[in-house]
Design a protein around this motif. Structure first.
Motif, mmCIF file in Angstrom:
data_model
loop_
_atom_site.group_PDB
_atom_site.id
_atom_site.type_symbol
_atom_site.label_atom_id
_atom_site.label_comp_id
_atom_site.label_asym_id
_atom_site.label_seq_id
_atom_site.Cartn_x
_atom_site.Cartn_y
_atom_site.Cartn_z
ATOM 1 N N MET A 32 47.104 43.499 31.714
ATOM 2 C CA MET A 32 46.684 43.186 33.063
ATOM 3 C C MET A 32 45.937 41.704 33.048
ATOM 4 S SD MET A 32 48.083 45.684 34.926
ATOM 5 C CE MET A 32 47.056 45.350 36.523
ATOM 6 N N ARG A 33 45.466 41.208 31.897
ATOM 7 C CA ARG A 33 44.771 39.767 31.736
ATOM 8 C C ARG A 33 43.715 39.792 32.634
ATOM 9 N NH1 ARG A 33 47.052 37.872 27.313
ATOM 10 N NH2 ARG A 33 49.200 37.927 27.331
ATOM 11 N N ARG A 34 42.907 40.836 32.695
ATOM 12 C CA ARG A 34 41.602 41.240 33.441
ATOM 13 C C ARG A 34 40.400 40.335 33.018
ATOM 14 N NH1 ARG A 34 44.624 42.341 37.582
ATOM 15 N NH2 ARG A 34 44.666 44.360 38.327
ATOM 16 N N PRO A 35 39.753 39.454 33.569
ATOM 17 C CA PRO A 35 38.596 38.569 32.965
ATOM 18 C C PRO A 35 37.318 39.395 33.021
ATOM 19 C CG PRO A 35 39.081 37.775 35.156
ATOM 20 C CD PRO A 35 39.905 38.927 34.816
ATOM 21 N N ASP A 36 36.300 38.962 32.549
ATOM 22 C CA ASP A 36 34.991 39.513 32.647
ATOM 23 C C ASP A 36 34.599 39.302 34.360
ATOM 24 O OD1 ASP A 36 34.579 40.331 30.239
ATOM 25 O OD2 ASP A 36 33.043 38.770 29.932
ATOM 26 N N GLY A 37 34.202 40.388 34.796
ATOM 27 C CA GLY A 37 33.949 40.357 36.392
ATOM 28 C C GLY A 37 34.741 40.880 37.062
#
Length: 262
Positions: A32-37
């Motif tokens: 999903m390529r989710r970043p921090d936050g």
């Protein structure tokens, strides 16, 4: 950004950090390529649903920093699905769709004509978790170890009504039978039982009919496969007895949720 919704085992409360599993972290980071936050929704079947944000704790680990509660835990229909195991793809389908339909327990049942000897409980549970995440359920059904039909019936809980899919054609139509229930019967805990592809043996049919609160019903003029019959009966029960009779809530109007497959 769509919001990934996750089932976690940890207790949930504002301000805590909920650990995420390795597979969940891999999916969020690399698929999903989710970043921090990144926003998340969490549920555990006990504490309702909570907003959270993704926070890294090293290259391969992360936690969910829990914020506020979006939905409190609510009671769900107490209906078991007792079914004879079928081949892998179709038993996975049963677990997924029965979860979507609100079953509280998935109970594989071994009968004389059951053709499948081994049931992968962990795989069924993974399918149930995935379906609960996608459908915004607040709980995941309990997935039980397979049990012989005789043992299941021998310890049948007092007061739990049994909807038996009668393949012999001896029962009334399911809509007629369920539509005529009184308020006490509707409020009782229930179970739906469906036989294997080869049908129940005669002695098994006799044992089922001896259960105190059994209701034998027919599922129409066509021959249904075992997985179709299980889900059709569960859908009818939800429509006539369960929570399909309630208004449909509008969930999460302020953001979109995404399915998490791990």
């Amino acid at each position: 950004m769509s919001v990934s919704r996750l089932f976690v085992e940890a207790d949930l409360a504002a301000g805590i950090e909920a650990p995420l599993g390795e597979a969940q972290v891999h999916y969020l980071r690399h698929v999903m390529r989710r970043p921090d936050g990144a926003p998340l929704l969490l549920f555990n079947g006990r504490d309702g649903e909570w907003r959270a944000t993704l926070a890294g704790r090293g290259k391969k680990s992360a936690v969910a920093e829990v914020g506020d509660c979006t939905r409190v835990q609510a009671a769900e229909p107490d209906v078991w699905l007792c079914f004879a195991p079928v081949k892998r793809a179709r038993i996975d389908y049963i677990a997924e769709k029965a979860t979507e339909l609100g079953a509280s327990v998935l109970q594989p049942v071994l009968t004389r004509h059951t053709a499948v000897e081994r049931v992968n409980i962990e795989r069924l549970r993974a399918n149930a978790i995935e379906a609960a995440e996608q459908t915004e359920r607040l709980s995941v059904p309990e997935v039980r170890e397979p049990v012989d039909l005789a043992r299941l019936l021998g310890g049948w809980p007092e007061g739990r009504r049994l909807l038996m899919c009668d393949e012999t054609g001896g029962g009334p139509p399911i809509a007629e039978a369920l539509g005529g229930l009184d308020a006490a019967a509707r409020a009782a805990p229930w179970a739906v039982v469906v036989g294997p592809e080869g049908g129940f043996a005669q002695e098994e049919l006799g044992a089922l009919r001896r259960i105190k609160d059994v209701m034998a019903v027919g599922l129409g003029p066509r021959i249904l496969r075992a997985d179709t019959a299980a889900l059709a009966a569960l859908a009818c029960w939800q429509a006539l007895v369960g929570d399909w009779r309630q208004p449909t809530p509008r969930l999460h109007a302020d953001y979109r949720t995404s399915r998490v497959t791990v």
